[in-house]
Design an enzyme around this catalytic site. Structure first.
Site, short mmCIF file in Angstrom:
data_model
loop_
_atom_site.label_atom_id
_atom_site.label_comp_id
_atom_site.label_asym_id
_atom_site.label_seq_id
_atom_site.Cartn_x
_atom_site.Cartn_y
_atom_site.Cartn_z
N ASP A 1 1.31 -3.12 -7.26
CA ASP A 1 0.85 -1.74 -6.58
C ASP A 1 0.64 -0.58 -7.91
OD1 ASP A 1 1.56 -3.77 -4.29
OD2 ASP A 1 3.41 -3.30 -4.27
N THR B 1 0.94 -1.22 0.15
CA THR B 1 0.10 0.12 0.08
C THR B 1 0.67 1.50 0.03
OG1 THR B 1 -0.08 -0.25 2.08
CG2 THR B 1 -1.90 -1.24 1.21
N TYR C 1 11.76 -11.44 4.11
CA TYR C 1 11.06 -10.59 5.18
C TYR C 1 11.72 -10.80 6.93
CZ TYR C 1 6.76 -9.75 2.00
OH TYR C 1 6.97 -9.32 0.99
N TRP C 2 12.17 -9.55 7.63
CA TRP C 2 12.01 -9.62 9.23
C TRP C 2 10.90 -8.40 8.79
CZ3 TRP C 2 15.21 -9.42 5.27
CH2 TRP C 2 16.71 -10.31 4.75
N TYR D 1 12.65 -6.34 4.59
CA TYR D 1 12.87 -7.43 3.58
C TYR D 1 13.57 -6.74 2.64
CZ TYR D 1 10.38 -4.11 -0.21
OH TYR D 1 9.87 -2.87 -1.41
N ARG E 1 0.31 -13.36 0.53
CA ARG E 1 1.05 -13.73 1.38
C ARG E 1 1.85 -15.24 2.11
NH1 ARG E 1 1.71 -11.38 -2.95
NH2 ARG E 1 3.19 -9.07 -3.39
N ALA F 1 5.10 -3.86 -9.66
CA ALA F 1 3.66 -3.85 -10.88
C ALA F 1 2.42 -4.46 -10.54
CB ALA F 1 4.53 -5.27 -11.59
N ASN G 1 -3.95 -8.71 -1.78
CA ASN G 1 -2.66 -9.74 -1.76
C ASN G 1 -1.91 -10.59 -1.19
OD1 ASN G 1 -0.97 -7.60 -3.74
ND2 ASN G 1 -0.46 -6.62 -2.48
#
Length: 304
Positions: free
Chosen positions: A257, A33, A101-102, A87, A169, A255, A167
């Site tokens: 987004d 976002t 990711y962290w 990330y 994940r 892309a 989205n």
């Protein structure tokens, strides 16, 4: 331009580590976002971002960078006890990206639990357009998810528009069943739906663009644009709008987004759905030919 229209995005902004072409890593920023918000701010719209950041100097740097891009950060809260998410992007030879990711201790996870969280709700409810995603919901605990979905319902009831991107994940969810339940609750708040077929297949194998659109409409979403990757997007009337030119991407990060930003900005300006899709494709095309989820502006950026 429609700078008088108030657009609010809710989600997580993170540090981005991207590999430099010559080797090593480059520090930037991104988040689904957030990327869309930054693109729309560059177009001159009145855009606010709602989230939370850590209280460290690195987070202060993010605030400075986002403010310089034109974002209103009055709804970005501070949690000094937590850090800001991080990330890293890995890109293969075809430009397809993967992420590491962290973010488990991210401040954004607590945005609706902080002492000032009421400020987000009181300000965001006045939006002409509220935008959030399934990732926005995935990072939140149960109470935060409920608060965001209730906020979206209220914006719509007050006559505002709500855009929702599905989205998905998998690592952010305990199970696909949990993600489906939350996704469907969010769809019911939306006036504009922006699902990606690849994500929908990952959640429910065997679905098609047509069945995805039908499902979202049945739950109450008024306008559903199904993103099809290189093939373009499916419009509400069932037609397909394809990108103007085939590209060999450098980096596909962001892309979808970017497409969302081009599409939503055009719709706010009163453009037809087809024109909006074409503007979405143009911005996505510019983005994937550059590195990073939100590339620096250049002379070829289709922001005018």
């Amino acid at each position: 331009m429609v700078s008088g229209k108030r657009v609010t995005f809710i989600g997580e902004g993170m540090f981005e580590l991207a590999v430099r072409p010559a080797g090593g890593w480059e520090l930037g920023h991104g988040g689904d976002t957030l990327n869309t918000a930054l693109h729309m701010a560059r177009m001159g719209l009145n855009v606010a971002f709602a989230s939370a950041l850590g209280g460290d100097a690195f987070s202060d740097g993010l605030r400075k960078a986002w403010t310089e891009e034109g974002l209103d950060l009055s709804m970005v809260l501070c949690d000094p006890s937590r850090s800001t998410g991080l990330y890293a992007i890995s890109v293969d030879e075809a430009g397809e990206r993967s992420f590491t990711y962290w973010r488990s201790n991210s401040a954004a996870r607590q945005m609706f639990a902080l002492p000032d969280s009421r400020k987000i709700i009181e300000c965001a409810v006045q939006s002409d357009l509220l935008v959030f995603s399934l990732i926005s919901l995935a990072i939140l605990p149960r109470r935060g998810r409920d608060a965001l979905i209730a906020l979206a319902h209220e914006v719509r009831e007050l006559g505002g528009m709500v855009a929702f991107d599905g989205n998905y994940r998998p690592r952010l969810w305990q199970s696909p069943t949990e993600a489906l339940s939350v996704r469907d609750a969010a769809i019911a708040t939306a006036t504009i739906g922006l699902p990606t077929l690849e994500d929908e297949i990952a959640l429910s194998s065997g679905v098609t663009a047509e069945s995805v659109a039908s499902h979202w409409l049945a739950l109450g979403c008024r306008e559903v644009i199904v993103k099809l990757g290189k093939a373009g997007c499916r419009m509400p009337d069932g037609s397909i709008v394809t990108p103007g030119i085939a590209l060999d991407p450098v980096d596909t990060s962001g892309a979808g987004d970017a497409f969302n930003a081009g599409y939503l900005a055009a719709r706010l300006r009163g453009c037809s759905g087809v024109d909006a899709a074409q503007q979405g494709h143009a911005l996505a095309g510019w983005t994937i030919m550059r590195r990073g989820a939100i590339p620096p502006r250049d002379a070829h950026a289709p922001y005018a």
